[in-house]
Motif scaffolding. Structure first.
Motif, PDB file in Angstrom:
ATOM      1  N   ALA A 100       0.731  -1.173  -0.092  1.00 55.26           N
ATOM      2  CA  ALA A 100       0.075  -0.059   0.068  1.00 55.26           C
ATOM      3  C   ALA A 100       0.915   1.316  -0.086  1.00 55.26           C
ATOM      4  O   ALA A 100       0.526   2.295  -0.656  1.00 55.26           O
ATOM      5  N   ASN A 101       2.030   1.090   0.679  1.00 56.99           N
ATOM      6  CA  ASN A 101       2.910   2.412   0.817  1.00 56.99           C
ATOM      7  C   ASN A 101       3.611   2.544  -0.580  1.00 56.99           C
ATOM      8  O   ASN A 101       4.194   3.514  -0.826  1.00 56.99           O
ATOM      9  N   THR A 102       4.026   1.481  -1.302  1.00 54.51           N
ATOM     10  CA  THR A 102       4.874   1.733  -2.458  1.00 54.51           C
ATOM     11  C   THR A 102       4.025   1.981  -3.681  1.00 54.51           C
ATOM     12  O   THR A 102       4.032   2.536  -4.712  1.00 54.51           O
ATOM     13  N   LEU A 103       2.689   1.093  -3.868  1.00 54.91           N
ATOM     14  CA  LEU A 103       1.842   0.998  -4.980  1.00 54.91           C
ATOM     15  C   LEU A 103       0.693   2.150  -4.871  1.00 54.91           C
ATOM     16  O   LEU A 103      -0.116   1.702  -4.112  1.00 54.91           O
ATOM     17  N   LYS A 104       0.606   3.286  -5.483  1.00 52.19           N
ATOM     18  CA  LYS A 104      -0.249   4.306  -5.367  1.00 52.19           C
ATOM     19  C   LYS A 104      -1.290   4.398  -6.429  1.00 52.19           C
ATOM     20  O   LYS A 104      -2.446   4.710  -6.212  1.00 52.19           O
ATOM     21  N   LYS A 105      -1.063   3.501  -7.690  1.00 52.08           N
ATOM     22  CA  LYS A 105      -2.043   3.666  -8.498  1.00 52.08           C
ATOM     23  C   LYS A 105      -2.421   2.085  -8.669  1.00 52.08           C
ATOM     24  O   LYS A 105      -3.600   2.033  -9.307  1.00 52.08           O
ATOM     25  N   THR A 106      -1.787   1.241  -8.599  1.00 46.55           N
ATOM     26  CA  THR A 106      -2.226   0.214  -8.735  1.00 46.55           C
ATOM     27  C   THR A 106      -3.023  -0.755  -7.593  1.00 46.55           C
ATOM     28  O   THR A 106      -2.794  -0.335  -6.416  1.00 46.55           O
ATOM     29  N   PRO A 107      -3.985  -1.329  -8.029  1.00 46.23           N
ATOM     30  CA  PRO A 107      -5.266  -1.855  -7.083  1.00 46.23           C
ATOM     31  C   PRO A 107      -4.245  -2.943  -5.984  1.00 46.23           C
ATOM     32  O   PRO A 107      -3.450  -3.653  -6.463  1.00 46.23           O
ATOM     33  N   VAL A 108      -4.316  -2.611  -4.752  1.00 47.25           N
ATOM     34  CA  VAL A 108      -3.785  -3.467  -3.729  1.00 47.25           C
ATOM     35  C   VAL A 108      -4.925  -4.121  -3.012  1.00 47.25           C
ATOM     36  O   VAL A 108      -5.798  -3.403  -2.380  1.00 47.25           O
ATOM     37  N   VAL A 109      -4.974  -5.563  -2.811  1.00 47.81           N
ATOM     38  CA  VAL A 109      -5.755  -6.252  -2.013  1.00 47.81           C
ATOM     39  C   VAL A 109      -5.276  -6.844  -0.954  1.00 47.81           C
ATOM     40  O   VAL A 109      -4.256  -7.620  -1.192  1.00 47.81           O
ATOM     41  N   PHE A 110      -5.725  -6.713   0.335  1.00 49.57           N
ATOM     42  CA  PHE A 110      -4.796  -7.231   1.411  1.00 49.57           C
ATOM     43  C   PHE A 110      -5.918  -8.383   1.791  1.00 49.57           C
ATOM     44  O   PHE A 110      -7.098  -8.547   1.828  1.00 49.57           O
ATOM     45  N   GLY A 111      -5.068  -9.494   2.104  1.00 44.09           N
ATOM     46  CA  GLY A 111      -5.575 -10.826   2.733  1.00 44.09           C
ATOM     47  C   GLY A 111      -5.266 -11.158   4.088  1.00 44.09           C
ATOM     48  O   GLY A 111      -4.106 -10.834   4.288  1.00 44.09           O
ATOM     49  N   THR A 112      -6.042 -11.607   5.013  1.00 43.77           N
ATOM     50  CA  THR A 112      -5.851 -11.942   6.178  1.00 43.77           C
ATOM     51  C   THR A 112      -5.004 -10.744   7.197  1.00 43.77           C
ATOM     52  O   THR A 112      -4.256 -10.984   7.756  1.00 43.77           O
ATOM     53  N   VAL A 113      -5.727  -9.575   7.171  1.00 41.66           N
ATOM     54  CA  VAL A 113      -5.214  -8.637   7.921  1.00 41.66           C
ATOM     55  C   VAL A 113      -6.157  -8.482   9.315  1.00 41.66           C
ATOM     56  O   VAL A 113      -7.398  -8.112   8.924  1.00 41.66           O
ATOM     57  N   THR A 114      -5.684  -8.632  10.413  1.00 40.66           N
ATOM     58  CA  THR A 114      -6.617  -8.618  11.722  1.00 40.66           C
ATOM     59  C   THR A 114      -7.190  -7.290  11.861  1.00 40.66           C
ATOM     60  O   THR A 114      -8.610  -7.097  12.082  1.00 40.66           O
ATOM     61  N   ASP A 115      -6.416  -6.002  11.634  1.00 41.56           N
ATOM     62  CA  ASP A 115      -6.868  -4.929  11.935  1.00 41.56           C
ATOM     63  C   ASP A 115      -6.329  -3.472  10.989  1.00 41.56           C
ATOM     64  O   ASP A 115      -5.512  -2.834  10.988  1.00 41.56           O
ATOM     65  N   PRO A 116      -7.440  -3.910   9.803  1.00 41.40           N
ATOM     66  CA  PRO A 116      -6.844  -2.851   8.724  1.00 41.40           C
ATOM     67  C   PRO A 116      -7.048  -1.657   9.070  1.00 41.40           C
ATOM     68  O   PRO A 116      -6.261  -0.688   8.515  1.00 41.40           O
ATOM     69  N   LEU A 117      -7.990  -1.148  10.114  1.00 38.83           N
ATOM     70  CA  LEU A 117      -8.152   0.343  10.392  1.00 38.83           C
ATOM     71  C   LEU A 117      -6.806   0.763  11.214  1.00 38.83           C
ATOM     72  O   LEU A 117      -6.079   1.702  10.977  1.00 38.83           O
ATOM     73  N   GLY A 118      -6.521  -0.103  12.244  1.00 38.62           N
ATOM     74  CA  GLY A 118      -5.278   0.023  13.135  1.00 38.62           C
ATOM     75  C   GLY A 118      -3.882   0.077  12.182  1.00 38.62           C
ATOM     76  O   GLY A 118      -2.934   0.868  12.383  1.00 38.62           O
ATOM     77  N   ALA A 119      -4.058  -0.867  10.922  1.00 36.68           N
ATOM     78  CA  ALA A 119      -2.771  -0.650  10.334  1.00 36.68           C
ATOM     79  C   ALA A 119      -2.571   0.227   9.433  1.00 36.68           C
ATOM     80  O   ALA A 119      -1.801   0.541   8.602  1.00 36.68           O
ATOM     81  N   GLY A 120      -3.912   1.262   9.154  1.00 39.35           N
ATOM     82  CA  GLY A 120      -3.590   2.343   8.333  1.00 39.35           C
ATOM     83  C   GLY A 120      -4.128   2.169   6.836  1.00 39.35           C
ATOM     84  O   GLY A 120      -3.632   2.946   5.885  1.00 39.35           O
ATOM     85  N   LEU A 121      -4.508   0.987   6.654  1.00 38.81           N
ATOM     86  CA  LEU A 121      -4.728   0.428   5.278  1.00 38.81           C
ATOM     87  C   LEU A 121      -5.867   1.123   4.787  1.00 38.81           C
ATOM     88  O   LEU A 121      -6.048   1.344   3.688  1.00 38.81           O
ATOM     89  N   VAL A 122      -6.999   1.291   5.547  1.00 37.34           N
ATOM     90  CA  VAL A 122      -8.342   1.945   5.378  1.00 37.34           C
ATOM     91  C   VAL A 122      -8.564   2.665   6.608  1.00 37.34           C
ATOM     92  O   VAL A 122      -8.072   2.806   7.625  1.00 37.34           O
ATOM     93  N   THR A 123      -9.450   3.960   6.286  1.00 37.54           N
ATOM     94  CA  THR A 123      -9.893   4.584   7.350  1.00 37.54           C
ATOM     95  C   THR A 123     -11.329   4.157   7.487  1.00 37.54           C
ATOM     96  O   THR A 123     -11.872   4.938   8.702  1.00 37.54           O
ATOM     97  N   THR A 124     -11.899   3.321   6.754  1.00 41.35           N
ATOM     98  CA  THR A 124     -13.429   3.048   7.146  1.00 41.35           C
ATOM     99  C   THR A 124     -13.583   1.567   6.725  1.00 41.35           C
ATOM    100  O   THR A 124     -12.856   1.174   5.730  1.00 41.35           O
ATOM    101  N   LEU A 125     -14.513   0.756   7.268  1.00 43.18           N
ATOM    102  CA  LEU A 125     -14.721  -0.531   6.728  1.00 43.18           C
ATOM    103  C   LEU A 125     -15.770  -0.615   5.702  1.00 43.18           C
ATOM    104  O   LEU A 125     -15.980  -1.554   5.171  1.00 43.18           O
ATOM    105  N   GLU A 126     -16.489   0.410   5.506  1.00 46.12           N
ATOM    106  CA  GLU A 126     -17.542   0.506   4.795  1.00 46.12           C
ATOM    107  C   GLU A 126     -17.058   0.388   3.346  1.00 46.12           C
ATOM    108  O   GLU A 126     -18.213   0.064   2.279  1.00 46.12           O
ATOM    109  N   HIS A 127     -15.849   0.886   2.824  1.00 44.22           N
ATOM    110  CA  HIS A 127     -15.216   0.905   1.357  1.00 44.22           C
ATOM    111  C   HIS A 127     -13.805   0.945   1.319  1.00 44.22           C
ATOM    112  O   HIS A 127     -13.288   1.110   2.616  1.00 44.22           O
TER     113      HIS A 127
END
Length: 329
Positions: A100-127
């Motif tokens: 996510a930090n490196t690829l800013k234009k390419t779609p990034v899909v994370f798998g088996t991330v316990t806390d995506p909010l806490g990890a800063g990957l997303v700011t909401t779980l709604e989208h």
């Protein structure tokens, strides 16, 4: 009239071709990276690939393993960027963050991330967040701890976690809350890499009645060393990862089916390849009863002097007895 029909027919064919998913007509590049190799993450990887292939997508997979090293994870992310993958998939929190930090234009899909909010990957779980979305494997740790106490009769719970794995740090807070609710004392030991697992197990085994394992990838990459310490001390192990417990040693394991979790992640990749924007796809959770497995190792339970209640055994997906793993139908 014939010319009109011919014209309309031609238009309909062209429309159908233009509406067909782009990946049907070409081979797409998909980068899949995991933070370390162990059975659960291998199952996730296989599920992702199977889902994509089942959708009829022609894909070339670039499979990478960071071997638990953050610098290697960053190098893999840069490699995916340089080779212009169409979608990048990160299995586990550290590698997902690197992508996510490196690829800013390419779609990034994370798998088996316990806390995506806490990890800063997303700011909401709604989208999704810009070009990032994925699947969370947050465990019902509070419920696990209650079951552990009920079946094993423990009074003190041990927990070893990797201090530089965001998912493990997040899980620690849930475990603290779970122990408070269950009236258990918590004994904690931190590590930084897999070579420290056995030493940490030896440091904690005499101070707890049993140990609870979450989805800590570093722990599971060196699970046999922890199992040997606790089995020798006749102390029970409760694993939140069923796949990693199938080789024996954990008296009980209750958690997601990681192949199914990988398949669900792969379906998200398919959505993106079929034209859906990453930002429109909500974070997915494994919530159905069929998404989880329950394993009892009767050999390990016997060593620890634990009798598994019959009502729990009836619910089991897997049973280990006399060293043999059996899947219940």
């Amino acid at each position: 009239m014939k010319k009109t029909l011919s014209f309309l027919l031609t238009l309909s064919v062209l429309f159908a071709l233009s509406a067909a998913p782009k990946q049907k007509n070409k081979t797409v590049k998909i980068g899949i990276a995991k933070i370390v190799q162990h059975p659960a993450l291998d199952s996730v990887e296989k599920g992702i690939i199977d889902a994509i292939e089942a959708a009829g997508i022609k894909a070339k997979f670039d499979l990478q393993n960071a071997n638990g090293d953050i610098n290697t994870a960053n190098q893999i992310a840069t490699q995916f960027k340089d080779t212009k993958v169409d979608v990048a998939v990160g299995i586990a929190t550290p590698i997902a963050i690197a992508l996510a930090n490196t690829l800013k234009k390419t779609p990034v899909v994370f798998g088996t991330v316990t806390d995506p909010l806490g990890a800063g990957l997303v700011t909401t779980l709604e989208h999704g967040e810009n070009n990032v979305t994925g699947m969370s494997d947050e465990l019902p740790s509070k419920e696990h701890i209650k079951i552990f106490k009920e079946i094993a009769g423990i009074k003190t719970l041990g927990y070893i976690y990797t201090s530089n794995e965001d998912n493990s740090v997040s899980s620690l807070e849930l475990i603290k809350a779970g122990c408070k609710e269950a009236g258990l004392e918590l004994v904690v030991q931190s590590i930084t890499n897999s070579s420290e697992v056995k030493q940490a197990a030896e440091a904690i085994v005499d101070r707890c009645d049993g140990i609870y394992l979450t989805t800590d990838n570093t722990i599971f990459s060196a699970l046999p060393s922890l199992v040997s310490v606790f089995n020798k001390a006749k102390k029970p192990i409760f694993s939140g990862d069923v796949t990693g417990a199938m080789n024996g040693g954990c008296f009980m394991a209750f958690g997601f089916n990681y192949y199914k979790a990988g398949y669900a992640t792969g379906e998200m990749v398919v959505e993106i390849l079929n034209g859906k924007k990453t930002s429109e796809i909500p974070v997915k959770f494994m919530t159905k009863p069929s998404d989880s497995d329950l394993l009892f190792d009767l050999d390990a339970a016997k060593v620890c002097g634990i009798t598994i209640p019959e009502d729990y055994l009836k619910q089991a997906t897997y049973i280990i007895e006399n060293g043999k793993l059996t899947k219940k139908e």
